[in-house]
Write a protein that holds these residues in place. Structure first.
Motif, PDB file in Angstrom:
ATOM      1  N   MET A   1     -13.137 -55.756  37.534  1.00 46.03           N
ATOM      2  CA  MET A   1     -13.132 -55.185  36.195  1.00 46.03           C
ATOM      3  C   MET A   1     -11.749 -54.621  35.901  1.00 46.03           C
ATOM      4  N   THR A   2     -11.163 -55.034  34.771  1.00 48.59           N
ATOM      5  CA  THR A   2      -9.868 -54.538  34.333  1.00 48.59           C
ATOM      6  C   THR A   2     -10.086 -53.637  33.132  1.00 48.59           C
ATOM      7  N   ARG A   3      -9.404 -52.483  33.148  1.00 54.39           N
ATOM      8  CA  ARG A   3      -9.576 -51.517  32.068  1.00 54.39           C
ATOM      9  C   ARG A   3      -8.224 -51.092  31.514  1.00 54.39           C
ATOM     10  N   ALA A   4      -8.248 -50.673  30.264  1.00 54.92           N
ATOM     11  CA  ALA A   4      -7.093 -50.037  29.645  1.00 54.92           C
ATOM     12  C   ALA A   4      -7.603 -48.843  28.860  1.00 54.92           C
ATOM     13  N   THR A   5      -6.801 -47.797  28.789  1.00 53.78           N
ATOM     14  CA  THR A   5      -7.156 -46.645  27.977  1.00 53.78           C
ATOM     15  C   THR A   5      -6.377 -46.720  26.672  1.00 53.78           C
ATOM     16  N   VAL A   6      -7.097 -46.886  25.578  1.00 54.77           N
ATOM     17  CA  VAL A   6      -6.485 -46.966  24.252  1.00 54.77           C
ATOM     18  C   VAL A   6      -7.304 -46.104  23.296  1.00 54.77           C
ATOM     19  N   ASN A   7      -6.620 -45.429  22.402  1.00 58.23           N
ATOM     20  CA  ASN A   7      -7.282 -44.542  21.438  1.00 58.23           C
ATOM     21  C   ASN A   7      -8.236 -43.563  22.137  1.00 58.23           C
ATOM     22  N   GLY A   8      -7.872 -43.171  23.365  1.00 60.38           N
ATOM     23  CA  GLY A   8      -8.682 -42.227  24.112  1.00 60.38           C
ATOM     24  C   GLY A   8      -9.926 -42.811  24.739  1.00 60.38           C
ATOM     25  N   LEU A   9     -10.064 -44.132  24.727  1.00 56.16           N
ATOM     26  CA  LEU A   9     -11.249 -44.802  25.248  1.00 56.16           C
ATOM     27  C   LEU A   9     -10.875 -45.737  26.385  1.00 56.16           C
ATOM     28  N   SER A  10     -11.739 -45.792  27.401  1.00 55.65           N
ATOM     29  CA  SER A  10     -11.584 -46.767  28.469  1.00 55.65           C
ATOM     30  C   SER A  10     -12.263 -48.057  28.034  1.00 55.65           C
ATOM     31  N   VAL A  11     -11.474 -49.128  27.946  1.00 57.29           N
ATOM     32  CA  VAL A  11     -11.950 -50.405  27.410  1.00 57.29           C
ATOM     33  C   VAL A  11     -11.829 -51.480  28.487  1.00 57.29           C
ATOM     34  N   ALA A  12     -12.937 -52.169  28.747  1.00 55.34           N
ATOM     35  CA  ALA A  12     -12.948 -53.253  29.728  1.00 55.34           C
ATOM     36  C   ALA A  12     -12.518 -54.552  29.060  1.00 55.34           C
ATOM     37  N   TYR A  13     -11.691 -55.311  29.753  1.00 54.17           N
ATOM     38  CA  TYR A  13     -11.196 -56.559  29.173  1.00 54.17           C
ATOM     39  C   TYR A  13     -10.864 -57.553  30.271  1.00 54.17           C
ATOM     40  N   GLU A  14     -10.596 -58.780  29.851  1.00 58.64           N
ATOM     41  CA  GLU A  14     -10.159 -59.833  30.770  1.00 58.64           C
ATOM     42  C   GLU A  14      -9.195 -60.737  30.026  1.00 58.64           C
ATOM     43  N   LEU A  15      -8.101 -61.096  30.677  1.00 59.53           N
ATOM     44  CA  LEU A  15      -7.160 -62.058  30.124  1.00 59.53           C
ATOM     45  C   LEU A  15      -7.314 -63.375  30.872  1.00 59.53           C
ATOM     46  N   ILE A  16      -7.529 -64.443  30.132  1.00 59.90           N
ATOM     47  CA  ILE A  16      -7.727 -65.768  30.700  1.00 59.90           C
ATOM     48  C   ILE A  16      -6.541 -66.625  30.295  1.00 59.90           C
ATOM     49  N   GLY A  17      -5.825 -67.157  31.269  1.00 57.63           N
ATOM     50  CA  GLY A  17      -4.593 -67.882  31.004  1.00 57.63           C
ATOM     51  C   GLY A  17      -3.402 -66.967  31.215  1.00 57.63           C
ATOM     52  N   GLU A  18      -2.313 -67.523  31.716  1.00 58.55           N
ATOM     53  CA  GLU A  18      -1.149 -66.714  32.080  1.00 58.55           C
ATOM     54  C   GLU A  18      -0.167 -66.533  30.934  1.00 58.55           C
ATOM     55  N   THR A  19       0.060 -67.583  30.156  1.00 60.68           N
ATOM     56  CA  THR A  19       1.050 -67.536  29.086  1.00 60.68           C
ATOM     57  C   THR A  19       0.539 -68.345  27.900  1.00 60.68           C
ATOM     58  N   GLY A  20       1.331 -68.337  26.840  1.00 61.10           N
ATOM     59  CA  GLY A  20       1.007 -69.159  25.680  1.00 61.10           C
ATOM     60  C   GLY A  20       0.506 -68.334  24.507  1.00 61.10           C
ATOM     61  N   GLN A  21       0.194 -69.043  23.444  1.00 59.28           N
ATOM     62  CA  GLN A  21      -0.281 -68.425  22.213  1.00 59.28           C
ATOM     63  C   GLN A  21      -1.467 -67.505  22.484  1.00 59.28           C
ATOM     64  N   PRO A  22      -1.368 -66.213  22.124  1.00 59.62           N
ATOM     65  CA  PRO A  22      -2.461 -65.285  22.434  1.00 59.62           C
ATOM     66  C   PRO A  22      -3.620 -65.388  21.442  1.00 59.62           C
ATOM     67  N   TRP A  23      -4.825 -65.312  21.975  1.00 59.12           N
ATOM     68  CA  TRP A  23      -6.056 -65.272  21.204  1.00 59.12           C
ATOM     69  C   TRP A  23      -6.882 -64.075  21.659  1.00 59.12           C
ATOM     70  N   ALA A  24      -7.712 -63.566  20.773  1.00 57.25           N
ATOM     71  CA  ALA A  24      -8.683 -62.530  21.126  1.00 57.25           C
ATOM     72  C   ALA A  24     -10.034 -62.943  20.556  1.00 57.25           C
ATOM     73  N   ILE A  25     -11.055 -62.983  21.407  1.00 52.37           N
ATOM     74  CA  ILE A  25     -12.390 -63.411  21.000  1.00 52.37           C
ATOM     75  C   ILE A  25     -13.343 -62.218  21.080  1.00 52.37           C
ATOM     76  N   THR A  26     -14.077 -61.997  19.993  1.00 51.09           N
ATOM     77  CA  THR A  26     -15.011 -60.876  19.911  1.00 51.09           C
ATOM     78  C   THR A  26     -16.414 -61.388  19.621  1.00 51.09           C
ATOM     79  N   PRO A  27     -17.385 -61.101  20.497  1.00 51.60           N
ATOM     80  CA  PRO A  27     -18.767 -61.505  20.235  1.00 51.60           C
ATOM     81  C   PRO A  27     -19.427 -60.587  19.228  1.00 51.60           C
ATOM     82  N   GLY A  28     -20.677 -60.873  18.907  1.00 52.90           N
ATOM     83  CA  GLY A  28     -21.404 -60.076  17.926  1.00 52.90           C
ATOM     84  C   GLY A  28     -22.432 -59.168  18.570  1.00 52.90           C
ATOM     85  N   GLY A  29     -23.244 -58.549  17.697  1.00 56.37           N
ATOM     86  CA  GLY A  29     -24.260 -57.626  18.163  1.00 56.37           C
ATOM     87  C   GLY A  29     -23.643 -56.522  19.004  1.00 56.37           C
ATOM     88  N   ARG A  30     -24.410 -56.058  19.988  1.00 60.03           N
ATOM     89  CA  ARG A  30     -23.826 -55.167  20.990  1.00 60.03           C
ATOM     90  C   ARG A  30     -23.741 -55.920  22.314  1.00 60.03           C
TER      91      ARG A  30
END
Length: 287
Positions: free
Chosen positions: A1-30
């Motif tokens: 599990m990788t985390r970053a603290t942003v806006n005072g919140l601990s947020v879990a994330y994962e980066l897939i791929g080393e380089t290239g055009q960046p994308w961010a994918i967000t699912p729905g619901g909770r």
């Protein structure tokens, strides 16, 4: 599990791929980034030499819960923008479906500097669609807090995953002042009340018209009571550089995902099928 603290919140994330055009994918619901279909779509995109961020929004998965902001979607959009800046990804293609499409739109509109393009599908709309999700996201917690206090809120099934995967979230819920929490839930629910001149909750139509970035909108199914076809067509008209395209599945995809058989696979199981249309659009419109 990788985390970053942003806006005072601990947020879990994962980066897939080393380089290239960046994308961010967000699912729905909770739903979390680990819901079947989300990571698989990211992997398909990363195979083409792109770098893809998947993440747990606050109030989902392993991330902290948060009850700040004018709306839950706005709070999540600001968190995504902060995470992109923290990771130094640069201008990013912001993509998402259902609730993730709303978060993506708000991210792009509120944080133009982190956005290179926008791709959305299953955008909630219509009077029934908007009012039902307002009730879905807020009424359970509001009722529990009203009747029995914050202990009852923490015991709700809707908070079981964020608490089990991030145990500190239980205390964060218990620490909420009951009266303030009730006011927050009502404020968050009120955002979904249909308003003239605001197709997307929290995004005035005039602001959408100013969002001059390449955008891909996938048309919703006629059969979809929550993500109305006309909503997808109307947002494509509002966004000045939007292309409206057909999705890679049948008109009944949303309904089909709710059958007992498909429930075992999950709502986003077919999202990897989106990769070809997303990549074709990106290759034609983004540098």
């Amino acid at each position: 599990m990788t985390r970053a603290t942003v806006n005072g919140l601990s947020v879990a994330y994962e980066l897939i791929g080393e380089t290239g055009q960046p994308w961010a994918i967000t699912p729905g619901g909770r739903y979390s980034k680990d819901t079947p279909g989300v990571r698989e779509l990211a992997q398909e995109i990363a195979l083409t030499g792109r770098r893809v961020l998947i993440w747990d929004r606050p109030n989902t998965g392993e991330s902290d819960v948060s009850f700040d902001g004018a709306s839950e979607s706005e709070m999540q959009a600001d968190t995504l923008a902060a995470l992109i800046r923290h990771l130094d990804l640069g201008p990013t293609v912001i993509a998402g479906g259902s609730g993730g499409s709303r978060v993506s739109l708000l991210t792009a509109a509120r944080h133009r500097d982190v956005t290179s393009g926008l791709a959305i599908w299953w955008l909630s709309g219509g009077i029934y669609g908007l009012m039902s999700i307002g009730v879905h996201y807020g009424s359970g917690s509001f009722t529990a807090a009203w009747n029995d206090g914050m202990e009852a809120v923490a015991a709700l099934p809707e908070w079981s995953e964020p608490i089990s995967r991030n145990p500190g979230n239980r205390q964060r819920i218990l620490d909420q002042d009951r009266k303030e929490f009730l006011a927050t839930m009502e404020r968050w629910m009120s955002v979904y009340c249909p308003r003239e001149g605001e197709l997307v909750p929290g995004l005035p139509d005039d602001d959408a018209r100013k969002l001059d970035i390449p955008a891909l909108v996938l048309r919703s199914g006629v059969s979809d009571i929550h993500h109305r076809r006309e909503t997808s067509e109307q947002i494509a008209q509002l966004l000045p550089r939007a292309e409206l395209k057909e999705p890679p599945w049948s008109d009944t995809e949303w309904n089909d995902r709710h059958t007992p058989e498909a429930a075992k696979e999950g709502l986003f199981f077919n999202w990897p099928k989106l990769a070809p249309v997303l990549l074709e659009w990106a290759d034609e419109n983004l540098t």
